[in-house]
Design an enzyme around this catalytic site. Sequence first.
Site, PDB file in Angstrom:
ATOM      1  N   VAL A  58      46.288 -21.526  29.924  1.00 10.40           N
ATOM      2  CA  VAL A  58      46.327 -21.902  28.136  1.00 10.40           C
ATOM      3  C   VAL A  58      44.865 -21.590  28.223  1.00 10.40           C
ATOM      4  CG1 VAL A  58      46.987 -23.599  26.997  1.00 10.40           C
ATOM      5  CG2 VAL A  58      48.631 -23.339  29.339  1.00 10.40           C
ATOM      6  N   ASP A 104      61.112 -32.717  33.658  1.00  8.39           N
ATOM      7  CA  ASP A 104      59.279 -33.283  33.867  1.00  8.39           C
ATOM      8  C   ASP A 104      58.115 -33.740  33.331  1.00  8.39           C
ATOM      9  OD1 ASP A 104      57.428 -32.386  35.699  1.00  8.39           O
ATOM     10  OD2 ASP A 104      57.015 -30.499  34.464  1.00  8.39           O
ATOM     11  N   THR A 157      52.073 -23.374  35.233  1.00 10.61           N
ATOM     12  CA  THR A 157      52.309 -22.656  36.335  1.00 10.61           C
ATOM     13  C   THR A 157      53.073 -21.477  35.743  1.00 10.61           C
ATOM     14  OG1 THR A 157      53.635 -24.622  36.969  1.00 10.61           O
ATOM     15  CG2 THR A 157      54.775 -23.054  38.453  1.00 10.61           C
TER      16      THR A 157
HETATM   17  N1  LIG Z   1      49.239 -27.863  22.663  1.00 10.92           N
HETATM   18  C1  LIG Z   1      48.127 -28.024  23.348  1.00 10.92           C
HETATM   19  N2  LIG Z   1      47.221 -28.513  23.046  1.00 10.92           N
HETATM   20  C2  LIG Z   1      46.219 -28.516  23.995  1.00 10.92           C
HETATM   21  N3  LIG Z   1      45.866 -28.011  25.289  1.00 10.92           N
HETATM   22  C3  LIG Z   1      47.798 -27.522  25.866  1.00 10.92           C
HETATM   23  C4  LIG Z   1      48.580 -27.300  24.835  1.00 10.92           C
HETATM   24  N4  LIG Z   1      49.704 -27.056  25.644  1.00 10.92           N
HETATM   25  C5  LIG Z   1      49.467 -27.059  26.420  1.00 10.92           C
HETATM   26  N5  LIG Z   1      47.933 -27.186  26.838  1.00 10.92           N
HETATM   27  C6  LIG Z   1      47.356 -27.157  28.321  1.00 10.92           C
HETATM   28  O1  LIG Z   1      47.812 -26.554  28.719  1.00 10.92           O
HETATM   29  C7  LIG Z   1      48.170 -26.833  30.110  1.00 10.92           C
HETATM   30  C8  LIG Z   1      49.524 -25.669  31.044  1.00 10.92           C
HETATM   31  O2  LIG Z   1      50.392 -26.174  29.940  1.00 10.92           O
HETATM   32  P1  LIG Z   1      51.837 -26.545  29.913  1.00 10.92           P
HETATM   33  O3  LIG Z   1      51.886 -28.009  30.652  1.00 10.92           O
HETATM   34  O4  LIG Z   1      53.139 -26.470  28.647  1.00 10.92           O
HETATM   35  O5  LIG Z   1      52.347 -25.393  31.074  1.00 10.92           O
HETATM   36  P2  LIG Z   1      52.624 -25.239  32.202  1.00 10.92           P
HETATM   37  O6  LIG Z   1      52.676 -24.037  32.996  1.00 10.92           O
HETATM   38  O7  LIG Z   1      54.070 -25.416  32.757  1.00 10.92           O
HETATM   39  O8  LIG Z   1      52.126 -26.377  33.567  1.00 10.92           O
HETATM   40  P3  LIG Z   1      51.948 -27.502  34.501  1.00 10.92           P
HETATM   41  O9  LIG Z   1      52.354 -26.397  35.689  1.00 10.92           O
HETATM   42  O10 LIG Z   1      51.515 -28.258  33.857  1.00 10.92           O
HETATM   43  O11 LIG Z   1      53.436 -28.521  34.122  1.00 10.92           O
HETATM   44  C9  LIG Z   1      48.275 -28.241  30.063  1.00 10.92           C
HETATM   45  O12 LIG Z   1      48.557 -29.341  30.486  1.00 10.92           O
HETATM   46  C10 LIG Z   1      47.292 -28.864  29.164  1.00 10.92           C
HETATM   47  O13 LIG Z   1      45.584 -28.654  29.568  1.00 10.92           O
END
Ligand SMILES: Nc1ncnc2c1ncn2[C@@H]1O[C@H](COP(=O)(O)OP(=O)(O)OP(=O)(O)O)[C@@H](O)[C@H]1O
Length: 417
Positions: free
Chosen positions: A45, A162, A41
């Site tokens: 990544v 979450d 969001t």
């Molecule tokens: N340490 C990690 N190692 C491998 N992949 C990761 C890692 N951290 C995040 N990711 C990947 O990146 C995606 C998005 O990361 P994250 O969930 O931290 O971001 P977000 O913006 O909060 O996403 P969401 O909208 O899914 O909640 C994760 O679903 C995962 O696939």
Amino acid sequence: MSDVDIKQTLLNYQKIMDQSSYPYINDVSAYEKLSKIGQGTFGEVFKARCKSTGRMVALKKILMENEKEGFPITALREVKMLEQLKHQNITDLIEVCSAKGSSSNTKDRTTFYLVFAFCEHDLAGLLSNQKVRMQLVHVKTMMKHLITGLNKLHRSRILHRDMKAANVLISKEGVLKLADFGLARPFVQRENSAAPRPLYTNRVVTLWYRPPELLLGDRQYGTKIDVWGAGCIMAEMWTRQPIMQGDTEQRQLQLISGLCGSICPQVWPNCVNMPLWGAMIAEPNTALPQRKPRVLRDRMNKIIKYDPSDAKLPASFQHGPDEEAMCLLEHLLSIDPDKRPTADEAEDDIWFFKEPFPRENVGDLMETIPNSQFEYTVGKGAHAGRGRHHNNQPRPHQQQRQQSNAIPAGQYRDTIF
Ligand SMILES: Nc1ncnc2c1ncn2[C@@H]1O[C@H](COP(=O)(O)OP(=O)(O)OP(=O)(O)O)[C@@H](O)[C@H]1O
């Protein structure tokens, strides 16, 4: 320090940093980007490799919603919390990196990245892969890691907000890590129960993992919202898919009643004080159907069994339902938040002290997964966005954006296992 002060400090800090060549924050060019692995969001990544050490990392680009205001306060919160949360069952933030824009238009802009130790899997991806054969010892080990990580979080006075299988990562070594602190926030422990409690937003937690109190509009919730999520994840270890997949808040409440029994004052005396109770119970097609029995145990007993092919179990074991696992699950998924255990209590649950004992890691399970499945493809594979937060609701800071309740094609809709 208030959020405004923090923001101002950071703004000043960024100005100094922008004018200086001293590397307060490393340049992201220290890492070689390999592939895009997720669209969070907050931004993209990437999987990347540290050029000097060869270490694999995940680079999470920070979405600069309003560049003039500098480093976003939500990302700053995430960084500050992760700095406090050094623990083997919590995602490991290595550093924050920056990159200057390369074109003449963007050269004054700085982009920031959170750099995490790379994890090869997320639990949702692992569970949806039918080739991954999990034994009871793997489930127990992963649940022990999850609850230990959650306990660390709650002891540090932080709510995750979450919890879901997609936010649980598993390293190549088979160690589980709670991830995605984008919605996390510190909470105040009330010493005096008469003191006014702060109000939090209730627009948190992905719908399928959202507990009854949040669905009923509670804004004074506590750590038990994460404990409900842990219960949903525990059940999912056996069902291999999220157990309650509502597509609206009302439907989610109905699914909870259908599985865990009616939400009523007999099981949860305080439910009548929830902000949405009155309005919901009065509706002709109420989301709070009464006199529904609790069928969780019956449904899960058919699934939570000792696996007869599990060679590691002692021969004396009956291949019947795992009574201790069932008791913990029942407890975690209590309708009344006060009846759910704390993460600290859950960590000491008798289930973890019965054979097969939880292990240090599930490395042996990871070894059964072919190398090719460690690779990512955007929107597919291990990190597919099952039950993603933004499919159900925006982050609180994005509430001005359109909310979409649509669940993408091919994903689960309104089902109960
Ligand atoms: N340490 C990690 N190692 C491998 N992949 C990761 C890692 N951290 C995040 N990711 C990947 O990146 C995606 C998005 O990361 P994250 O969930 O931290 O971001 P977000 O913006 O909060 O996403 P969401 O909208 O899914 O909640 C994760 O679903 C995962 O696939």
